[in-house]
Design an enzyme around this catalytic site. Sequence first.
Site, mmCIF file in Angstrom:
data_model
loop_
_atom_site.group_PDB
_atom_site.id
_atom_site.type_symbol
_atom_site.label_atom_id
_atom_site.label_comp_id
_atom_site.label_asym_id
_atom_site.label_seq_id
_atom_site.Cartn_x
_atom_site.Cartn_y
_atom_site.Cartn_z
ATOM 1 C CB SER A 198 -0.918 -0.029 1.225
ATOM 2 O OG SER A 198 -1.418 1.245 1.481
ATOM 3 C CD1 TRP A 249 -1.776 1.603 -5.880
ATOM 4 C CD2 TRP A 249 -2.127 3.294 -4.463
ATOM 5 N NE1 TRP A 249 -2.824 2.342 -6.369
ATOM 6 C CE2 TRP A 249 -3.061 3.390 -5.518
ATOM 7 C CE3 TRP A 249 -2.161 4.256 -3.459
ATOM 8 C CZ2 TRP A 249 -4.012 4.404 -5.590
ATOM 9 C CZ3 TRP A 249 -3.103 5.271 -3.532
ATOM 10 C CH2 TRP A 249 -4.009 5.336 -4.588
ATOM 11 C CG HIS A 250 -0.171 5.894 -0.756
ATOM 12 N ND1 HIS A 250 -0.544 4.678 -0.245
ATOM 13 C CD2 HIS A 250 -1.221 6.723 -0.579
ATOM 14 C CE1 HIS A 250 -1.777 4.777 0.224
ATOM 15 N NE2 HIS A 250 -2.216 6.006 0.039
ATOM 16 N N GLY A 251 3.477 5.905 -3.600
ATOM 17 C CA GLY A 251 4.557 6.630 -4.262
ATOM 18 C C GLY A 251 5.777 5.766 -4.431
ATOM 19 C CG PHE A 281 -0.426 9.116 -4.612
ATOM 20 C CD1 PHE A 281 0.948 9.336 -4.620
ATOM 21 C CD2 PHE A 281 -1.178 9.642 -3.592
ATOM 22 C CE1 PHE A 281 1.547 10.051 -3.595
ATOM 23 C CE2 PHE A 281 -0.586 10.345 -2.556
ATOM 24 C CZ PHE A 281 0.779 10.554 -2.569
#
Lengths: 389, 458
Positions: free
Chosen positions: B317, B320-322, B458
């Site tokens: 996760s 996924w954000h960066g 994102f």
Amino acid sequence: MKEPDTKNTTASPLPAGLVRPWEASPFSSNEQRLSVTQWLLTLAIMLLLFVSLPRLWPLIEDFNPDPDYRMPYTLSDDYWLYSQYCQWAAAHSDVMVVGDSVVWGHYVPPDESLSHHLTGLTGKTTQQTFANMGIDGIHPAAMAGLLEYYGQAISGKKVILSFNPLWMTSKKHDLQTDKEFRFNHPRLVPQFTPRIACYTESIPNRLRIVMERRVELLQWSSHLSTAYLDKMDLSTWAMAHPYDSPLGAMPFTLPQPKETTEQHPSWNARGGAAQAFPWVDLETSVQWQFFKRAINTLRDRSNTVFVVIGPFNEHMMTDKSLGQYRLIKAGVETWLQENKVPYSMPAPLPSDLYADASHPLAAGYALLAQQLCDDASFKSVILSPAEPD
Amino acid sequence: MHFHTWTFLPFFLIAYGVYLGVRTSRFANLWIVIVSYVFYGWWNPLYLAIIAYSTLIDYAVLACMVKSSRKKMWLSVSIVNGLFLLGFFKYGLFVTENINHLLSAVGSDYALARPERLLPLGLSFYVFKSMGYLIDCYRGHVARETNLIRHAAFVSFFPILLAGPIERAANLLPQFRDPRRVTPQDMADGLSLFVVGLFKKVALADCLALYVNKIYASPESFQGPALILATVAFAWQIYFDFSGYTDMARGVARAMGFRIMLNFNHPYLATGLGDFWRRWHISLSTWFRDYVYIPLGGSRGGPLFTARNVLLTMVVSGLWHGAAWTFVVWGALHGLGMVVTRALERHPFYRDKCPRLAKQIGVFAFVTFAWIFFRASTWSDACLIVTRIFTSGLSDPACPLLFIALMGGVLIYQFMCDSSLRRYLMTGSVRVSLTVLMLLYVILFSASGGQAFIYNQF
């Protein structure tokens, strides 16, 4: 008031007790759910505030211009205040003197400006008062917008409109360059058409500017920011003054201009040399097109428009440049004659009465006012007691 | 094009006006696709090719999947394609930089060329939405959409295209099939949601951003109080920014007759990390729960096995954000926090005796601490901020009182929403008054710049 219906509304019937999954999701985590009736009430309140706030504000804000008042330089882009000043001037003055820094009096205090001298000279005879409606740094493209959107109060009046050829001395001044150029008063120029190539504001900001011209509440909001919050929005102002209260920053008295009493030397005393200005052609000049538009806007409002051409500092030009300038003047004159716009083309002032290419010094304004008062056309249009067109 | 910019207003008025006219006709979904592509292409028309490519590939893969006996193979094709898009556009630079670091560490002179690509807005959101749809089809939870226009409308639906919510096919696709009804209350609801979101974004998030950006731009110049306040301000900024976007997205969709899932539910009132993720970016956390955590085994094994799954899910996760190690650390911190609070919640003293407010403060403090790694530009900046918070002296943080008052006001409102005082907020006069105040504040005092949404990156 009717509360919003929290029951699910479905497009097609489902067996009793069954809810479609997407309809089971809560409306929101907060309670800000308004019914249609509540929204109508909200919109009515907003409409009332839109109309009333800018109109009630002058009751609590101390704005008392004197006869020599001019828009303070720091408030030059406070167009809402300019519209208020227009209303005041239209009610208290006979003639509105509109223009850029030449009218405003860039190098002189308010009691040495053109409008002051005109009031002084005519006070003894026709007792007319002239209001200084100049904005320092404004150019014809912006002036046309200023008059169109913020100068509605100038209606049925005598108006002296100053034509300063300075704005045609180069393609850059004339807004003809394709390269981005940060010119003065961008909020007043056309945002979409006609296109100004060197103006590169983003589309959202252009749309905001267009909205601001039409919604007085937005103009008033801009006034608060310009007059009290150092031209910043509230958040940026709070960053600069972290422990101050925004309400404390609003004394309800407009900032007073810091007027200079310093005597400015003439351009030749400062060692200025003759210049070869790269004049633009009158036919292709952007600023000239806008100047004509400003005249038309004023005339459409039943004003009597009187144009004063220059006087530009002809001593500061090379011979070739002077020749080009005279062609431009002739072209302007022809157009004014063809369109029956009364005008005056005062003789150039003595060289040492100019501060620079276009701004007279205090004695220059006195002489210019005298020249105008001696001009037959000026006498018949401006000084005569005849009713405006 | 962002919801809070002036460009959106004429766009929406045209898009919505036509939509109301065609919403019951067979052109409704085609119109949604057209306006969604205009909305997306406004930023960079070239990236329309990516969304069109993604849509067509997944549509074709689904067609093959339903006819084929090798469904898993076709699902893999789609997942690999989605991950390739993310990898190419989002993680290319991250991977390259890390390989170059490794090469440099072993003394190699060779270095890979840095890919200079812009990340298409919202790529992670629509790739995940589409991926979830294919997995659901594979599992037999939803039926394949045979109509290409409806499929494209589902993928590109403009209100939720750029930053979610990552809506599930089971919820959204049927809404494209049903005849659409837009009632006056839908419009009122849409407006209610939109105004709250707009206020959160332009009056709160953009305002706090000024302080946060100043401090985080040069953390070495500030001491503990300023760094703590900036971090707390960022906690609120990102909440207002993202939940504001979601509110506006849900409002626009609602006005068009669509129901989009709730994405935020007072996350800073959470009493545990698990509770926090049930309230924060709900669409993403449930996505990871359904498509990563549960396939990994979920909590079906022992505590260690569950902890491993939680940690892995949260690290993914974070990534996924960066594409940066700071995001990985942020994800790992949340994973650890979830493991610890799960263990604490099993203890009767913590569960029953510990005051709710203490739990809420603890969770908020932890989440805020983790935001340091999310917000810091680099790993060294994050370490510097943490170090300076605990070791530097005291100095005037120069945090505007206005911002503190705004954060405090919202916190009080949220506590009221969560308590018996809620009934006072539900009265019509309070609602109308608050809406008028929000609108006035937005119109009169908000900045006109229109800063981008944090989650768009994102």
